[in-house]
Design a protein around this motif. Structure first.
Motif, mmCIF file in Angstrom:
data_model
loop_
_atom_site.group_PDB
_atom_site.id
_atom_site.type_symbol
_atom_site.label_atom_id
_atom_site.label_comp_id
_atom_site.label_asym_id
_atom_site.label_seq_id
_atom_site.Cartn_x
_atom_site.Cartn_y
_atom_site.Cartn_z
ATOM 1 N N UNK A 68 1.385 -1.586 -0.458
ATOM 2 C CA UNK A 68 -0.380 -0.819 0.045
ATOM 3 C C UNK A 68 0.726 1.472 -0.394
ATOM 4 N N UNK A 69 1.739 1.533 0.836
ATOM 5 C CA UNK A 69 2.687 2.317 0.512
ATOM 6 C C UNK A 69 3.845 2.752 -0.673
ATOM 7 N N UNK A 70 3.700 1.324 -1.111
ATOM 8 C CA UNK A 70 4.453 1.502 -2.081
ATOM 9 C C UNK A 70 3.611 2.231 -3.235
ATOM 10 N N UNK A 71 2.411 1.955 -3.104
ATOM 11 C CA UNK A 71 1.557 2.360 -4.269
ATOM 12 C C UNK A 71 1.009 3.841 -4.256
ATOM 13 N N UNK A 72 0.885 4.243 -3.403
ATOM 14 C CA UNK A 72 1.191 6.124 -2.991
ATOM 15 C C UNK A 72 2.438 6.637 -2.955
ATOM 16 N N UNK A 73 3.507 5.690 -2.847
ATOM 17 C CA UNK A 73 4.677 6.360 -2.992
ATOM 18 C C UNK A 73 4.574 8.070 -3.781
ATOM 19 N N UNK A 74 4.260 7.805 -5.095
ATOM 20 C CA UNK A 74 4.320 8.731 -6.346
ATOM 21 C C UNK A 74 4.042 9.848 -5.578
ATOM 22 N N UNK A 75 3.173 9.768 -5.083
ATOM 23 C CA UNK A 75 2.530 11.481 -4.040
ATOM 24 C C UNK A 75 3.614 11.976 -4.301
#
Lengths: 345, 285
Positions: free
Chosen positions: B104-111
């Motif tokens: 989940x963290x990796x998915x929102x890192x691009x933010x």
């Protein structure tokens, strides 16, 4: 933990305080290339100050930033002839005291006597560079040198050309269509120009909005030909790109850039020194090395090879008269609407 | 009653944020709203109370057409984001907790990466000499680079979807996470097929998350002009770009303000609609 928090609060404050002390900073809002380190650094040294620059891609950015209260941020701007009157009439720039700018006398008489950057006998702008809006093309892709603006409409270059994302493109096309004063078109003529622009549109790969963007478009092989500026050709050449530049036989639009001091600046002294410095032949040469723009001071020729001086059209009234210089457009709102209609079509 | 007394205690905590929104949101917006009724003559704004600017936006095909075109792009981007984010969120929720947190963290890192950098990254990928074209030519699928990848509606939709996908992932994930497992088990006990379970139980219960996310993306895309300038083609003018140049040298602030306000109204309308749908769909568990 609490100490960390306090520190975090104090840090920005310290940074802010740090900005207040130290040598003064001259903030420029300029076209790309007008604050190059090659001449900004010697200025910093001579006058013990710092020069920072924000580059703009279109005239809109100049006007918006200053009109929306940029007076607190920027000291100097370098708008082109089509915006001078709007800046002066909007009371956004200072009248200049030419006694503080002795190098004004070095300017070519044409530029000393320009009326566009004056109002009621006061001078508001000091010219320092001028040039055409030519065609820049990739020699590897375009075999023969284009001789007419017609080349932009050539089906062989469908989706391979770029034009500026600005009504200035409209001026060029109007000139190509034979309108002698592209800056005062009536509705009927604007309509005709619009139709021509719509013909051009399928050829366009990208409307460019900064010089840097157009340079990348060429380098990345996205376009072969573009309505551009000499700066763009020059920088591509310096990158070793096989590039050519031509002023087509129908002539080209041109621009004259002046320094103007933003009203309310804290550094009027320093700004005047900058303007004066930019008119020294030595600086003019450095500026032209970066941009390939034509110097406004004829004395610069002495520092250049005769061939280069000729290419830069120093003291060449016939070339100067051949260009149709960007001028104040009374009906800019209508021009902009037409331009947006072309883009939205 | 006691709870009320406590709340009263905490009211001052709202002070900073209220001042913030008053000074930096409400005041400028009010000024903009006022200007949208003004006239402009050359370089002077003339205070007036005229609906002309709004009428112009709604009646001129240039502006109304562009508004519709921009709505279409925004709808496209929202749809892409939902189609990408929903399966991903569904997958994440069914992972063991530790792995789930990491992914989940990796998915929102691009933010955390600047919007501009992400746009430029797509330019590098989609360009004529870009990563994608080079790859396709290398494996022999295409002979010539495909120009339509970049500076097209495709590039615009793709870039915006990538930029905003996390805004759907987060609410969908949290609404899926809240669905008690035993509801699914109960459905299975009642002989629901996995497909029926998804359609009749999971999807309806996670709808508030989808609506919230899609509304976010739609609103953010409506006002965008940067991505359209960077990766859009000559055909992909968006209304935000017109607002931007109306505020330029031509000094058409009242018209620009009127367009801005119409967009704002649409966004506010959507948000309240989404809120209502969310409330209707909400099931007490």
């Amino acid at each position: 933990m609490r100490r960390c928090f306090l520190l975090a609060l104090l840090l920005p404050l310290l940074v802010l305080l740090g900005c207040q002390t130290g040598p003064p900073t001259l903030n420029l809002l300029v076209w790309e290339g007008y604050a190059d380190r090659s001449f900004a650094a010697p200025f910093e040294e001579r006058f013990n100050c710092k020069v920072t620059a924000t580059y703009v891609g279109t005239m809109d950015e100049f006007f918006t930033k200053i009109k929306a209260g940029g007076g607190g941020t920027y000291d100097l701007i370098s708008p082109s002839g089509n915006a001078w009157k709007r800046f002066i009439d909007s009371d956004l720039v200072e009248a200049l005291n030419l006694e503080n700018i002795p190098n004004f006398a070095l300017l070519a008489p044409t530029f000393q006597n320009l009326q566009g950057n004056r109002k009621d006998g006061e001078v508001y702008g000091v010219t320092f560079a001028w040039g055409p809006c030519p065609i820049t093309y990739n020699r590897d892709a375009v075999a023969e040198e284009p001789s007419s603006w017609e080349a932009l409409f050539d089906r062989r270059y469908r989706r391979r050309i770029a034009v500026q994302d600005d009504p200035t493109t409209l001026y060029t096309i109007a000139l190509y269509m034979g309108y002698e004063d592209p800056y005062n078109l009536n509705d009927t003529d604007l309509q005709k120009v619009k139709e021509k622009l719509l013909e051009l549109k399928p050829q366009v790969r990208k409307f460019w909005s900064t010089a840097g963007e157009l340079i990348n478009l060429f380098v990345n092989g996205e376009v072969d030909m573009a309505l551009s500026w000499p700066l763009i050709t020059n920088q591509l050449r310096q990158k070793g790109f096989n590039v050519g530049e031509v002023t087509p036989r129908e002539g080209a639009t041109g621009w004259i850039d002046s320094w103007m001091i933003v009203k309310g600046t804290q550094h009027k002294d320093l700004a005047e020194k900058w303007i004066n410095y930019m008119l020294e032949p030595e600086t003019q040469k450095k500026l032209t090395d970066v941009t390939d723009y034509c110097p406004a001071v004829p004395g610069t020729a002495a520092l250049l090879t005769p061939e280069r001086a000729r290419n830069l059209h120093i003291d060449d009234p016939s070339y100067f008269d051949q260009l149709s210089f960007w001028a104040h457009v009374e009906r800019l709102d209508r021009y902009l609407e037409v331009w947006n209609e072309v883009k939205a079509h | 009653m006691r709870a009320d007394a406590d709340t009263r205690h905490y009211w001052p905590l709202l002070l900073p944020v209220s001042l913030w929104s008053l000074a930096l949101l409400l005041a400028p917006l009010s000024i903009l709203f006022a200007i949208s009724f003004f006239n402009v003559e050359y370089v002077t704004l003339i205070p007036a109370f005229t609906p002309d600017n709004y009428l112009k936006v709604l009646t001129r095909p240039l502006y109304s057409g562009l508004l519709l075109k921009t709505f279409k792009i925004a709808a496209q981007v929202s749809l892409c984001c939902v189609l990408l984010a929903y399966p991903a969120a569904y997958f994440l929720v069914h992972l063991p907790p530790r792995l789930r947190q990491t992914l989940y963290f990796m998915a929102i890192v691009p933010l955390w990466i600047s919007y501009l950098i992400r746009c430029y990254a797509w330019k590098l990928i989609l360009g004529q000499n870009g990563v994608l074209n080079s790859f396709l030519q290398w494996i022999g699928m295409t002979q010539e680079p495909i120009a339509a990848f970049l500076y097209s509606e495709f590039a615009l939709t793709l870039t915006l979807s990538h930029v905003y996908v996390a805004f759907v992932l987060m609410p969908v994930y949290s609404s899926l996470e809240k669905i008690p497992r035993h509801l699914g088990e109960a459905a299975s006990d009642l002989y629901a097929s996995p497909w029926q379970r998804l359609r009749r139980v999971t999807l309806p219960l996670s709808m508030p998350g989808v609506v919230t996310g899609a509304t976010f993306v739609f609103s953010l895309t409506l006002g965008d002009f940067v991505a359209a300038t960077l990766v859009g083609g000559p055909e992909n003018l968006m209304i935000g770009m017109v607002v931007w140049n109306l505020f330029g040298t031509a000094y058409q602030w009242p018209l620009g303000a009127a367009i801005s306000f119409l967009i704002l109204m649409v966004v506010l309308g959507l948000v309240s609609l989404a809120d209502r749908i969310g409330a209707l769909r909400r099931v007490e568990l």
